[in-house]
Structure formats: C-alpha cells, structure tokens
Motif scaffolding. Structure first.
Motif, PDB file in Angstrom:
ATOM      1  N   ALA A   1       1.070  -1.093   0.342  1.00 46.27           N
ATOM      2  CA  ALA A   1      -0.176   0.303  -0.228  1.00 46.27           C
ATOM      3  C   ALA A   1       0.997   1.176   0.275  1.00 46.27           C
ATOM      4  CB  ALA A   1      -1.094  -0.382   0.940  1.00 46.27           C
ATOM      5  N   ARG A   2       2.257   1.476   0.584  1.00 48.83           N
ATOM      6  CA  ARG A   2       2.791   2.224   0.772  1.00 48.83           C
ATOM      7  C   ARG A   2       3.549   2.378  -0.098  1.00 48.83           C
ATOM      8  NH1 ARG A   2       2.965   4.069   6.088  1.00 48.83           N
ATOM      9  NH2 ARG A   2       2.201   2.811   7.224  1.00 48.83           N
ATOM     10  N   ARG A   3       4.162   1.434  -1.026  1.00 46.19           N
ATOM     11  CA  ARG A   3       4.680   1.783  -2.561  1.00 46.19           C
ATOM     12  C   ARG A   3       3.795   1.409  -3.600  1.00 46.19           C
ATOM     13  NH1 ARG A   3       8.684  -3.427  -4.972  1.00 46.19           N
ATOM     14  NH2 ARG A   3       9.626  -2.463  -6.576  1.00 46.19           N
ATOM     15  N   PHE A   4       2.448   1.142  -3.653  1.00 44.40           N
ATOM     16  CA  PHE A   4       1.942   1.541  -4.369  1.00 44.40           C
ATOM     17  C   PHE A   4       0.437   2.173  -4.149  1.00 44.40           C
ATOM     18  CE2 PHE A   4       3.766  -2.231  -5.794  1.00 44.40           C
ATOM     19  CZ  PHE A   4       5.227  -2.186  -6.880  1.00 44.40           C
ATOM     20  N   GLN A   5       0.751   3.813  -3.955  1.00 45.45           N
ATOM     21  CA  GLN A   5      -0.159   4.230  -3.613  1.00 45.45           C
ATOM     22  C   GLN A   5      -1.414   4.610  -4.117  1.00 45.45           C
ATOM     23  OE1 GLN A   5       1.117   8.042  -1.406  1.00 45.45           O
ATOM     24  NE2 GLN A   5       2.923   6.480  -0.564  1.00 45.45           N
ATOM     25  N   ARG A   6      -1.284   4.972  -5.418  1.00 45.76           N
ATOM     26  CA  ARG A   6      -2.066   5.058  -5.857  1.00 45.76           C
ATOM     27  C   ARG A   6      -2.943   3.345  -6.491  1.00 45.76           C
ATOM     28  NH1 ARG A   6      -0.265   8.755 -11.036  1.00 45.76           N
ATOM     29  NH2 ARG A   6       0.584  11.017  -9.902  1.00 45.76           N
ATOM     30  N   LEU A   7      -2.327   2.840  -6.648  1.00 41.99           N
ATOM     31  CA  LEU A   7      -3.206   1.503  -7.178  1.00 41.99           C
ATOM     32  C   LEU A   7      -4.451   1.203  -5.792  1.00 41.99           C
ATOM     33  CD1 LEU A   7      -0.629  -0.792  -9.373  1.00 41.99           C
ATOM     34  CD2 LEU A   7      -2.772   0.213 -10.106  1.00 41.99           C
ATOM     35  N   PHE A   8      -3.677   1.371  -4.252  1.00 39.86           N
ATOM     36  CA  PHE A   8      -4.041   1.012  -3.028  1.00 39.86           C
ATOM     37  C   PHE A   8      -5.341   2.212  -3.121  1.00 39.86           C
ATOM     38  CE2 PHE A   8      -4.543   2.893   0.863  1.00 39.86           C
ATOM     39  CZ  PHE A   8      -5.086   1.851   1.872  1.00 39.86           C
ATOM     40  N   ARG A   9      -5.362   3.217  -3.618  1.00 38.35           N
ATOM     41  CA  ARG A   9      -6.165   4.141  -3.350  1.00 38.35           C
ATOM     42  C   ARG A   9      -7.716   3.350  -4.976  1.00 38.35           C
ATOM     43  NH1 ARG A   9      -2.405   7.855  -2.889  1.00 38.35           N
ATOM     44  NH2 ARG A   9      -2.317   8.502  -5.301  1.00 38.35           N
ATOM     45  N   LEU A  10      -7.058   2.989  -5.924  1.00 41.40           N
ATOM     46  CA  LEU A  10      -7.847   2.724  -6.824  1.00 41.40           C
ATOM     47  C   LEU A  10      -8.791   1.771  -5.698  1.00 41.40           C
ATOM     48  CD1 LEU A  10      -9.350   2.758  -9.936  1.00 41.40           C
ATOM     49  CD2 LEU A  10      -6.960   1.412 -10.252  1.00 41.40           C
ATOM     50  N   ALA A  11      -7.702   0.683  -5.248  1.00 48.37           N
ATOM     51  CA  ALA A  11      -8.185  -0.829  -4.806  1.00 48.37           C
ATOM     52  C   ALA A  11      -9.236  -0.268  -4.275  1.00 48.37           C
ATOM     53  CB  ALA A  11      -7.399  -1.239  -4.440  1.00 48.37           C
ATOM     54  N   ALA A  12      -8.751   0.338  -3.163  1.00 43.49           N
ATOM     55  CA  ALA A  12     -10.367   1.102  -1.213  1.00 43.49           C
ATOM     56  C   ALA A  12     -11.179   1.700  -2.751  1.00 43.49           C
ATOM     57  CB  ALA A  12      -9.592   2.194  -1.122  1.00 43.49           C
ATOM     58  N   ARG A  13     -11.056   2.221  -2.884  1.00 42.05           N
ATOM     59  CA  ARG A  13     -12.078   3.470  -3.908  1.00 42.05           C
ATOM     60  C   ARG A  13     -13.028   2.029  -4.853  1.00 42.05           C
ATOM     61  NH1 ARG A  13      -8.301   7.310  -5.859  1.00 42.05           N
ATOM     62  NH2 ARG A  13      -9.218   6.544  -7.766  1.00 42.05           N
ATOM     63  N   THR A  14     -12.841   1.050  -4.979  1.00 36.77           N
ATOM     64  CA  THR A  14     -13.257  -0.013  -6.230  1.00 36.77           C
ATOM     65  C   THR A  14     -14.283  -1.024  -4.679  1.00 36.77           C
ATOM     66  OG1 THR A  14     -12.018   0.149  -7.755  1.00 36.77           O
ATOM     67  CG2 THR A  14     -13.334  -2.189  -7.729  1.00 36.77           C
ATOM     68  N   GLU A  15     -13.431  -1.116  -4.295  1.00 34.48           N
ATOM     69  CA  GLU A  15     -13.751  -2.565  -2.817  1.00 34.48           C
ATOM     70  C   GLU A  15     -15.396  -1.457  -1.969  1.00 34.48           C
ATOM     71  OE1 GLU A  15     -12.490  -4.338   1.685  1.00 34.48           O
ATOM     72  OE2 GLU A  15     -11.681  -4.084  -0.542  1.00 34.48           O
ATOM     73  N   THR A  16     -14.932  -0.253  -2.313  1.00 40.84           N
ATOM     74  CA  THR A  16     -15.874   0.667  -1.739  1.00 40.84           C
ATOM     75  C   THR A  16     -17.764   0.292  -2.034  1.00 40.84           C
ATOM     76  OG1 THR A  16     -14.780   2.543  -0.397  1.00 40.84           O
ATOM     77  CG2 THR A  16     -17.077   2.937  -0.138  1.00 40.84           C
ATOM     78  N   VAL A  17     -17.124   0.621  -3.323  1.00 43.76           N
ATOM     79  CA  VAL A  17     -18.389   0.107  -4.006  1.00 43.76           C
ATOM     80  C   VAL A  17     -19.521  -1.176  -3.681  1.00 43.76           C
ATOM     81  CG1 VAL A  17     -19.206  -0.134  -6.573  1.00 43.76           C
ATOM     82  CG2 VAL A  17     -18.529   2.108  -5.504  1.00 43.76           C
ATOM     83  N   LEU A  18     -17.796  -2.145  -3.919  1.00 44.39           N
ATOM     84  CA  LEU A  18     -18.199  -3.706  -5.005  1.00 44.39           C
ATOM     85  C   LEU A  18     -18.620  -4.147  -3.793  1.00 44.39           C
ATOM     86  CD1 LEU A  18     -15.665  -4.667  -7.588  1.00 44.39           C
ATOM     87  CD2 LEU A  18     -18.098  -3.865  -7.835  1.00 44.39           C
ATOM     88  N   ALA A  19     -18.104  -4.084  -1.825  1.00 45.49           N
ATOM     89  CA  ALA A  19     -17.891  -4.761  -1.031  1.00 45.49           C
ATOM     90  C   ALA A  19     -19.200  -5.074  -0.147  1.00 45.49           C
ATOM     91  CB  ALA A  19     -16.712  -4.507   0.259  1.00 45.49           C
ATOM     92  N   ASN A  20     -20.503  -4.158  -0.683  1.00 42.59           N
ATOM     93  CA  ASN A  20     -21.258  -4.675  -0.149  1.00 42.59           C
ATOM     94  C   ASN A  20     -22.215  -5.721  -1.304  1.00 42.59           C
ATOM     95  OD1 ASN A  20     -21.892  -2.626   2.326  1.00 42.59           O
ATOM     96  ND2 ASN A  20     -21.498  -1.165   0.029  1.00 42.59           N
ATOM     97  N   ARG A  21     -21.803  -5.988  -1.981  1.00 40.97           N
ATOM     98  CA  ARG A  21     -22.372  -7.207  -2.875  1.00 40.97           C
ATOM     99  C   ARG A  21     -21.633  -8.758  -3.219  1.00 40.97           C
ATOM    100  NH1 ARG A  21     -22.062  -2.650  -8.230  1.00 40.97           N
ATOM    101  NH2 ARG A  21     -23.379  -1.634  -7.364  1.00 40.97           N
ATOM    102  N   ARG A  22     -22.932  -9.309  -3.392  1.00 45.66           N
ATOM    103  CA  ARG A  22     -22.150 -11.056  -3.262  1.00 45.66           C
ATOM    104  C   ARG A  22     -21.572 -11.066  -4.707  1.00 45.66           C
ATOM    105  NH1 ARG A  22     -25.420 -15.814  -0.345  1.00 45.66           N
ATOM    106  NH2 ARG A  22     -26.752 -14.526   1.226  1.00 45.66           N
TER     107      ARG A  22
END
Length: 273
Positions: free
Chosen positions: A232-253
C-alpha cells in the motif's frame, strides 16, 4: 496469577499495536469502514458493550461521541492501554474497561451490572480467538435489549489476496491455513495463540440462532491484508483505486463474502436468552 497463552500473546502485541495496526494505512482504512457502519447503527447516547477492545481505538471514539462503553479484553496490557487512552482524553467517566478470559467464552461478572445494553461491538478478529464461540454468543445475547444492533468483524475465508500471495511464494501451508480444521496456532511473542476461521456463510449460520444477520460487508477483498502494508505504501495510487472500487463492490455478493475480514451487521432476536 496464571496468564492464558492468548492473553500473554496479546500482551506481547500491546506496546506496538497502535503503531503496527492502528497507524497501518490498510488497517486505518478498514477501521474507518467499520466506523461508518457503527455511526449508522448505534443510536446516540447508547450503552454499548465492546468485546475485545484491544488498546481502545474504537472505545475512545465511541465515548467521544457521547456513548457509554463497557469494554472487555483478554489482555491485561491492552486493557490497561485502553484505560489510559480514555483517561488522557478525559473520557474515563464514560468508559469501563474490564479484563476477562474471552478465549473460553467467559465474560466478567461485572459486565452484567451494565446490562441490558443498547448495542454490541466486537471488531477485528477478537471472536476468532474464542474456543466456545456459541457459548459466548449466547451469553452476549442475554445481555442485550431485543432489537439491539450487533456489529462483529471477523477474519473469514476465502481470502483471495492471502491465498495468491503465499502461493506465489511457494508456501501452500500459509496460503490455505484458514481452512485447517481445529484452528491455527499463531506465534505472538512467546505464546502460541489458537485462531479459528470459518466462511462468512458459516458464521451467518452460527449467529442466526440469536441474531438476525442484516448485512455482510467484505473488508480486504481488493485491498490487501494489513500485513502487506508495504504494498500500500509503495503503490499508493493502486491502493487508493482498490479502496475506492472495494467501497462500491464489497456490499455485493460474492465480494461481501470474501475478504481478509467480514463485518456482520446484526440485530438481537427476542427470546432464545
């Protein structure tokens, strides 16, 4: 005084816990996700029982919002850290921190003095360390008002990130450790702590005897587990993208049922006490 292996293991973690997990960018992000749900489910001025409070990160936030919190932890060192944190923030009048051997499913007798509680919280895997989880769930349910919200965050399986990470390193034992029957021994300091894992569906079945499971939220589905914070510290942009995407998807099966942790939002049923 005999200290259980579980208590001794978490005592060893206490001095560095806030740095290692509390300040961990992945751990912070996961905790903030649970805070959003706490704010949505806990009514203002609630009397809350927290089981497995650790060093009191959630406890002081809840007390600072005006809740009254009775908290229990197996670790004397972590319990002491939680009390100190509340005292430094002048929140000790709203907080009671007790120490009890949760690994056996027990709660201190003093907890009953605050019952019935308006809400129940157990965050970030405390319940994974309980040998008699059905017994503890029964006891906790008996301390709640009917309809009280219960938020429980447990480590679950599958965890695709963990499996892929260790398979790439040719460590199949680590990749599939969450599937071992009878739990897994994890070395914490000089103590081996037994941790049990189940699937989100398995936990839903277990909870459903005393609680209505309203919702599941996957944590660490696209975001890696906290022990991979270096990524997460090394690839901060990818971490932020993954976090944003998970925020949307993690509520769904199926995303809500697969992750490093799963947050279960529940409501206490009437009866079955």
């Amino acid at each position: 005084m005999i200290v259980s292996p579980t208590a001794g293991g978490f005592d060893a973690l206490a001095p560095e816990y806030d740095t290692d997990f509390g300040a961990n960018p992945i751990g912070r992000w996961m905790r903030q996700r649970t805070w959003v749900r706490m704010d949505a489910r806990f009514a203002p001025g609630s009397q809350i029982l927290e089981v497995g409070c650790g060093t009191g990160i959630d406890l002081v936030r809840l007390a600072g919002q005006g809740h009254r919190v009775t908290a229990v932890d197996i670790s004397p060192a972590m319990s002491a850290a939680a009390r100190e944190k509340a005292a430094v923030l002048n929140l000790d009048s709203r907080v009671t921190v007790l120490c009890g051997d949760l690994s056996t499913g027990d709660l201190p007798e003093e907890v009953t003095a605050g019952a019935p509680f308006d809400a129940l919280l157990s965050n970030f895997g405390a319940l994974n360390c309980v040998a008699d989880l059905p017994g503890l769930l029964r006891r906790m349910h008996g301390l709640l008002k009917p309809g009280a919200p219960f938020l429980a965050c447990l480590m679950t399986r599958p965890c695709p990130w963990e499996t892929a990470w260790f398979l790439l390193r040719l460590q199949p034992g680590e990749a599939f450790r969450r599937y071992r029957r009878g739990g897994v021994d994890v070395q914490l300091g000089d103590h081996a702590v037994r941790i049990w894992y189940d699937s989100a569906r398995g936990y839903r079945r277990l909870f459903s005897r005393h609680f209505k499971v309203d919702h599941c939220l996957g944590l660490g589905v696209l975001v890696p587990p906290p022990y991979l914070e270096g990524l997460a510290r090394r690839f901060q942009r990818l971490f932020r993208l993954a976090a944003r995407t998970e925020t949307v998807l993690a509520n769904r099966r199926p995303f809500s049922l697969a992750g490093d942790h799963t947050l279960f939002e529940m409501t206490a049923k009437e009866g079955h006490r």
